[in-house]
Design an enzyme around this catalytic site. Structure first.
Site, PDB file in Angstrom:
ATOM      1  N   CYS A 177     -19.849   0.975  -1.949  1.00 55.56           N
ATOM      2  CA  CYS A 177     -20.339   0.058  -2.992  1.00 55.56           C
ATOM      3  C   CYS A 177     -21.703   0.480  -3.516  1.00 55.56           C
ATOM      4  O   CYS A 177     -21.819   1.016  -4.613  1.00 55.56           O
ATOM      5  CB  CYS A 177     -20.400  -1.371  -2.451  1.00 55.56           C
ATOM      6  SG  CYS A 177     -18.781  -2.140  -2.244  1.00 55.56           S
TER       7      CYS A 177
ATOM      8  N   ASP B 202       0.857  -1.177   0.000  1.00 57.33           N
ATOM      9  CA  ASP B 202       0.000   0.000   0.000  1.00 57.33           C
ATOM     10  C   ASP B 202       0.897   1.231   0.000  1.00 57.33           C
ATOM     11  O   ASP B 202       1.976   1.216   0.612  1.00 57.33           O
ATOM     12  CB  ASP B 202      -0.916   0.013   1.232  1.00 57.33           C
ATOM     13  CG  ASP B 202      -2.142   0.890   1.029  1.00 57.33           C
ATOM     14  OD1 ASP B 202      -3.252   0.362   0.874  1.00 57.33           O
ATOM     15  OD2 ASP B 202      -1.974   2.138   1.024  1.00 57.33           O
TER      16      ASP B 202
ATOM     17  N   THR C 108     -12.493   2.533  -6.045  1.00 60.66           N
ATOM     18  CA  THR C 108     -12.856   3.286  -7.249  1.00 60.66           C
ATOM     19  C   THR C 108     -14.022   4.201  -6.892  1.00 60.66           C
ATOM     20  O   THR C 108     -15.184   3.821  -7.009  1.00 60.66           O
ATOM     21  CB  THR C 108     -13.242   2.343  -8.406  1.00 60.66           C
ATOM     22  OG1 THR C 108     -14.062   1.281  -7.907  1.00 60.66           O
ATOM     23  CG2 THR C 108     -12.015   1.759  -9.068  1.00 60.66           C
TER      24      THR C 108
END
Length: 442
Positions: free
Chosen positions: A267, A42, A92
């Site tokens: 989501c 990360d 995203t």
């Protein structure tokens, strides 16, 4: 057909790497570390430092597992050269205009491409609209690596299906959708995920089908909740309890069991916009999906309006009322505040000059302090409330008894009523005195 990549991985001759160690990447990286040599990469050094201390701020797998894992945490991009399987699990999000923000997956593709070893398989798990893996990510991988996809390296797509905070539906018991650029890649990916997912895999017809499946399953849930929210908007005008209607409706065998509420998170509150965007690009204006998004995005304003209305009808001075928000994460028993509509309600109340206090026993405190300039207190320290607003159904809130709720209110009502706004039906209102309490719920 050969499973060479899988066999070398299983024999611990090569590394598997997971790029992006959030709510999705951390659980899968730790799971793979129990079976094969695994790198957890990360770019966030603070996050890696926390993991190296054995702390799981996501609460997805727990501190004990993070402390004892053999997963090698790193921020060194060059270590990705050691991996022959690289799983990309970065978020995203969407832009302010609700269009897809592919920056995280584009940046991750650049990093992977710059450190891509010949003969590797790159698997994307990030939620994207159909075509992103092949039309956006693969060209970046090729450009940065100087290698050719299909010849020098392979690519697959397997949408993440982790449900943050869910202790029943976990990584290992959710069927994994997989896809790849060719059959050999598909079979290698199937064998790789088979190491950590006993529930098995589903081989989708293509990468685009796998990308679309993730968007479709979240859009479906978004629309179903939007329907219940629209019913709540109508029943509120009718003076009917939505919960009472749903309880009656759910006695039928084919009722779906959805409830109204705030739809946030990374989501359901985001993915449908990826669907809508790509449909628009192709010349189709979404009707149902866009309508569902519009309804769900409007609920924070609707609830804020009813908080103020209920306070006024209860005889309260709105701006002088001590308002306590219970729950600001996007869902119950999950520390994640991303795209939380509860946060939006806090901000909308502030626009009316209402000072609120927040109680949330599971929220990530660092994220809370960054997002909201509000007081975060423990539930035991709430004693002088005029209004309790239950926005999230954390188990600690569900465990509250009548005496616990009564204790949190100001004893001096000055002839006004105590106010409870209960979005998640946490409180059994029938156990409270109607002459003392004013209650409103979706």
């Amino acid at each position: 057909m050969t499973l060479e990549v899988f066999e070398r991985l299983k024999a611990k001759k090569d590394y598997l790497a997971v790029v992006g160690l959030g709510y999705v990447g951390l659980p899968i990286a730790v799971a793979f570390a129990e079976k094969v040599k695994t790198l957890g990469f990360d770019i966030n050094q603070e996050k890696i430092a926390v993991y190296q201390q054995g702390i799981d701020p996501t609460h997805e797998i727990g501190n004990e597992k993070v402390k004892n894992t053999t997963l090698e945490f790193t921020t060194e991009q060059t270590r990705l050269k050691e991996a022959k399987v690289i799983i990309v699990a970065v978020p995203t999000p969407i832009n302010g205009d609700k269009t897809p923000n592919l920056s995280p997956v584009v940046d991750a593709s650049r990093i992977v491409g710059q450190n891509l070893a010949k003969g590797s398989i790159v698997i994307f798990e990030s939620t994207v609209y159909p075509g992103v893996t092949e039309d956006v990510c693969i060209p970046i991988l090729e450009k940065e690596s100087g290698l050719s996809c299909g010849k020098d390296f392979k690519v697959g797509y397997s949408p993440e299906r982790i449900n943050p905070g869910d202790k029943v539906h976990r990584l290992d018991n959710i069927i994994k959708i997989i896809s790849g650029i060719d059959q050999e890649t598909v079979e290698n990916i199937a064998a790789i995920y088979g190491l950590v997912i006993p529930a098995g895999v589903y081989r989708s017809a293509s990468i685009k089908v796998a990308e679309a499946a993730k968007l479709a399953e979240n859009a479906q849930r978004d629309i179903n909740i939007a329907f219940m929210n629209e019913l709540a908007l109508i029943f509120d005008r009718m003076g009917i309890s939505t919960k009472d209607v749903i309880d009656a409706m759910n006695t039928k065998w084919n009722a779906l069991g959805f409830y109204p509420g705030l739809v946030g998170g990374h989501c359901i509150g985001i993915d449908p916009y990826y669907f809508i965007y790509q449909a628009e690009v192709l010349g189709y204006h979404s009707e149902i999906i866009a309508a569902g998004r519009k309804i769900n995005d409007s609920m924070a304003a609707f609830i804020t309006h009813n908080v103020i209305k209920t306070l006024i009808l209860a005889g309260k001075n709105v701006q002088k009322s001590n308002v306590v928000i219970l729950g600001v994460t996007f869902k119950e028993d999950c520390p994640d505040m991303r795209n939380s509509k509860a946060v939006e309600i806090c901000k909308k109340l502030a626009e009316y000059g209402i000072a609120v206090t927040v109680v949330d026993p599971v929220v990530d405190k660092a994220e809370f302090e960054k997002e909201l300039a509000l007081n975060l207190v423990e539930i035991k320290d709430v004693h002088n409330a005029d209004c309790l607003i239950f926005l999230v159904g954390h188990q600690q809130f569900k465990d509250l008894g009548t005496a616990d709720i009564e204790r949190m209110f100001n004893e001096d009502r000055n002839q006004s009523k105590h106010v409870i706004v209960d979005i998640k039906n946490v409180v059994e209102f029938k156990h409270l005195a109607a002459e003392v309490y004013s209650y409103w719920s979706l």
